[in-house]
Design an enzyme around this catalytic site. Sequence first.
Site, PDB file in Angstrom:
ATOM      1  N   CYS A   1      -0.144  48.502  19.328  1.00  0.00           N
ATOM      2  CA  CYS A   1       1.131  48.785  18.626  1.00  0.00           C
ATOM      3  C   CYS A   1       0.898  48.945  17.124  1.00  0.00           C
ATOM      4  O   CYS A   1       1.506  49.786  16.479  1.00  0.00           O
ATOM      5  CB  CYS A   1       2.115  47.657  18.869  1.00  0.00           C
ATOM      6  SG  CYS A   1       1.520  46.026  18.355  1.00  0.00           S
TER       7      CYS A   1
ATOM      8  N   HIS B   1       4.441  42.000  16.925  1.00  0.00           N
ATOM      9  CA  HIS B   1       4.530  43.382  17.411  1.00  0.00           C
ATOM     10  C   HIS B   1       4.890  44.310  16.253  1.00  0.00           C
ATOM     11  O   HIS B   1       5.818  44.017  15.493  1.00  0.00           O
ATOM     12  CB  HIS B   1       5.600  43.468  18.508  1.00  0.00           C
ATOM     13  CG  HIS B   1       5.701  44.802  19.166  1.00  0.00           C
ATOM     14  ND1 HIS B   1       4.590  45.476  19.671  1.00  0.00           N
ATOM     15  CD2 HIS B   1       6.768  45.600  19.411  1.00  0.00           C
ATOM     16  CE1 HIS B   1       4.987  46.629  20.177  1.00  0.00           C
ATOM     17  NE2 HIS B   1       6.300  46.726  20.053  1.00  0.00           N
TER      18      HIS B   1
ATOM     19  N   GLN C   1       2.153  53.020  24.531  1.00  0.00           N
ATOM     20  CA  GLN C   1       0.822  52.407  24.333  1.00  0.00           C
ATOM     21  C   GLN C   1       0.213  51.992  25.665  1.00  0.00           C
ATOM     22  O   GLN C   1      -0.951  51.566  25.704  1.00  0.00           O
ATOM     23  CB  GLN C   1       0.930  51.211  23.390  1.00  0.00           C
ATOM     24  CG  GLN C   1       1.734  50.054  23.931  1.00  0.00           C
ATOM     25  CD  GLN C   1       1.965  48.954  22.914  1.00  0.00           C
ATOM     26  OE1 GLN C   1       2.745  49.115  21.987  1.00  0.00           O
ATOM     27  NE2 GLN C   1       1.277  47.836  23.069  1.00  0.00           N
TER      28      GLN C   1
END
Lengths: 76, 214
Positions: free
Chosen positions: B25, B162, B19
Amino acid sequence: TWPRSREREAAAFRESLNRHRYLNSLFPSENSTAFYGINQFSYLFPEEFKAIYLRSKPSKFPRYPAELQMPIPNVS
Amino acid sequence: LPLRFDWRDKHVVTQVRNQQTCGGCWAFSVVGAVESACAIKGEPLEDLSVQQVIDCSYNNYGCNGGSTVNALNWLNKMQVKLVKDSEYPFKAQNGLCHYFSGSHSGISIKDYSEYDFNEQEDEMAKALLTFGPLVVIVDAVSWQDYLGGIIQHHCSSGEANHAVLITGFDKTGSTPYWIVRNSWGSSWGVDGYAHVKMGSNICGIADSVSAVFV
């Protein structure tokens, strides 16, 4: 949003080294446990790392209904 | 449950992506799940456009952050056709949404599910076998320094921050673990993957679990 200076990166790197020592020191006998060390993020302070890479918003999900016991599929 | 299972062994998981400094993400994990769900149904395995999700899912914030729930809801409600990455490549920053004609080929999802599997990680493993790789949101603060091994300490199930993709699990050793694909490039962790202990909701891995249906 942080001024990226060499001093700042050096300070972050030193802090990372200390953090690695601490994290690796706690469970030395567990042979399969995670180990920590220098990688592409070692020049970032934790708050910088989080601000750049940890941008997924948390969500509250419904609890999986235990009575919905899923049969195990034949995945072959 | 088999002792070990990994969708990578079935060649239905795309390569680890990076990324870069884009906080996307949430888009990488959702697109990864769609890619695998398609391949499991017999479609060719190919990279789909993460940039399209970043630019076009209006209920998220692109590289400034987003939620897997909003991305899945947008894909499902709008019946968005995800195009190939080669047609709408990743550029690690926000951009204007590119629109494609209705006749343009793409992948849309039929539905998705989202559950909290805390204290039911065996059921979660069954869901993985049944539906394919799972999108999860974890607390990855301590993943900054991760090099390998099984994450089982220093990873609270505090605030999830995340999004990643679970592709399998391995219960053959003394510590069972999930096999988790990250989006920080293949030089991070174990060839781009992390191993997270199963059964104790480590990093909050079981709290926010989504599956995609195509």
